[in-house]
Design a protein around this motif. Structure first.
Motif, short mmCIF file in Angstrom:
data_model
loop_
_atom_site.label_atom_id
_atom_site.label_comp_id
_atom_site.label_asym_id
_atom_site.label_seq_id
_atom_site.Cartn_x
_atom_site.Cartn_y
_atom_site.Cartn_z
N TYR A 76 -2.03 0.98 0.73
CA TYR A 76 -2.55 0.78 2.09
C TYR A 76 -4.07 0.94 2.14
O TYR A 76 -4.65 1.80 1.49
N HIS A 77 -4.71 0.11 2.92
CA HIS A 77 -6.14 0.25 3.22
C HIS A 77 -6.39 -0.33 4.60
O HIS A 77 -5.76 -1.30 5.02
N GLN A 78 -7.28 0.32 5.33
CA GLN A 78 -7.61 -0.18 6.67
C GLN A 78 -8.65 -1.28 6.58
O GLN A 78 -9.59 -1.21 5.80
N ASN A 103 -2.07 10.42 0.98
CA ASN A 103 -3.39 10.39 0.35
C ASN A 103 -4.34 9.41 1.04
O ASN A 103 -5.25 8.87 0.41
N TYR A 104 -4.11 9.19 2.34
CA TYR A 104 -5.01 8.34 3.13
C TYR A 104 -5.10 8.94 4.54
O TYR A 104 -4.09 9.29 5.13
N TRP A 105 -6.32 9.06 5.05
CA TRP A 105 -6.55 9.64 6.38
C TRP A 105 -7.15 8.58 7.29
O TRP A 105 -8.14 7.94 6.94
N SER A 111 -5.21 15.30 2.51
CA SER A 111 -4.70 14.55 1.36
C SER A 111 -3.23 14.18 1.54
O SER A 111 -2.73 13.28 0.86
N GLY A 118 -2.08 12.79 4.12
CA GLY A 118 -2.06 11.52 4.83
C GLY A 118 -1.37 11.56 6.17
O GLY A 118 -1.23 12.61 6.81
#
Length: 387
Positions: A106-108, A220-222, A246, A248
């Motif tokens: 995932y990535h924004q 592991n994504y905020w 961390s 998420g």
């Protein structure tokens, strides 16, 4: 008339709070056993869904991250047996996250602005409303390696993974799983408002309701919307905040078009270590929660849930970060009650991580007013309720 004293609070904890906790724990454990079987069966029929046994850091999507699993295990060691899939909202209602499989990396990114499709895929003359502050769109392009199944028209429209369609698919599989697992006499699907699957489960100690929500777990994504910790914040420590981030966040399929941001792992990490300095925060939370269940706001669909109280506790911890501020249970319970009264009266409670969002925005104002009056009665004479 009995006094509102530390002794009275200890008696209340032993004879009311602990008793309720043990009863609810038994019911929740029985519910989890049933739901593990059902979601395992669903997973066999449709690989996009996982069993709730694989929620959180047990998610199959992160099985190649042993450091993350070790960090979570170390945090909870010796504290509680916690299933990250479940949140107990009331003594008869739980929220259960059903993890999905096949959405990796995932990535924004900047999402396109307008959508003109209906849930059936037809073209609308005007655009669908934009998501609110605690919601977002979810596009296939947000993942580097989405499984082919997620490009299916059953769940995807114009590149968006549509929560209502995901829930509809899950509901169909759940209905079949209930029959396959011979749970027809034990589990029934209830009518529910919005994009939620609500079931009633017969337990030894009564009926428990559960809201089952397909959930994309993003570890592991905020998210950028959650500007936390805040500048000069003294609670939790910088090291603990870094560890918590961390873990998420989640995206939950609770509405038709938009995915709800959830921080259940972060919230649990805060709660389990809330009294590391020897304070009485958790004890106060348990007392206030019991008061809510018994007096202020009982029922299966209360206007104030355990989630609201937990959020309020975090704000109080941030305002009073030192252990010395949490020595006297009596004073601290009243402090939390006064803060809750203020929030309910003003109909405003900020989300802890996305502080611009009001958790009481859509709450029934009449019910809030009734709850405020009951909290006010407690504050005026707490010994009538706790002794």
């Amino acid at each position: 008339m009995p006094d509102f004293s530390e002794e009275g609070l200890d008696h209340y904890l032993l004879n009311q709070v602990d008793l309720r906790h043990r009863t609810v724990s038994r019911r929740v454990e029985e519910v989890l056993t049933v739901l593990r079987d059902l979601t395992t069966e669903v997973s066999k029929k449709d690989g996009r869904f996982q069993s709730i046994a694989h929620a959180g850091v047990n998610n199959e999507n992160i099985k190649d991250q042993p450091a993350m699993v070790s960090k979570w295990a170390a945090l909870l060691r010796g504290r509680c047996s916690f299933n990250p899939a479940i949140q107990v909202l009331t003594s008869s209602l739980v929220l259960v996250s059903v993890p999905v499989r096949g959405l990796i990396g995932y990535h924004q990114h900047v999402a396109r602005q307008w959508r003109y499709y209906s849930l059936t895929g037809s073209i609308l003359p005007t655009p669908v409303r934009e998501p609110e502050k605690l919601h977002q769109w979810l596009e296939l392009e947000s993942f580097t390696s989405p499984a082919q199944d997620w490009q299916d028209a059953k769940v995807c429209v114009e590149g968006d993974i549509v929560p209502a369609k995901v829930v509809s698919l899950f509901r169909e599989q759940l209905e079949t799983a209930i029959l396959t697992c011979s749970f027809s006499g034990k589990v029934s699907i209830l009518e529910s408002v919005g994009s939620v699957v609500r079931v009633a489960i017969e337990t030894v100690e009564g009926v428990m309701e559960a809201e089952l929500v397909p959930t994309v777990e993003l570890i592991n994504y905020w998210p950028k919307k959650a500007r936390w910790p805040r500048l000069l914040q003294r609670w939790p420590t910088t090291e603990r905040a870094r560890c918590i981030k961390s873990f998420g966040f989640n995206l939950m399929a609770t509405s038709n078009y938009h995915w709800l941001l959830s921080f259940s792992r972060a919230e649990q990490a805060l709660l389990v270590a809330v009294d590391e300095d020897g304070g009485c925060r958790r004890k106060c939370y348990r007392v206030v929660r019991q008061l809510k269940e018994d007096t202020w706001c009982p029922g299966t669909k209360p206007v104030i849930t355990a989630f609201h109280l937990q959020t309020l506790l975090f704000w109080c911890c941030e305002k009073f970060p030192c252990g010395r501020d949490w020595r006297c249970v009596k004073e601290c319970v009243l402090r939390i009650a006064r803060k809750l009264l203020k929030c309910v009266s003003q109909r405003y409670l900020r989300h802890y991580f996305v502080r611009s969002y009001n958790l009481l925005k859509y709450s029934n104002t009449t019910e809030l007013d009734h709850t405020a009056q009951k909290i006010n009665d407690f504050i005026a004479n707490p010994s009538l309720y706790v002794h």
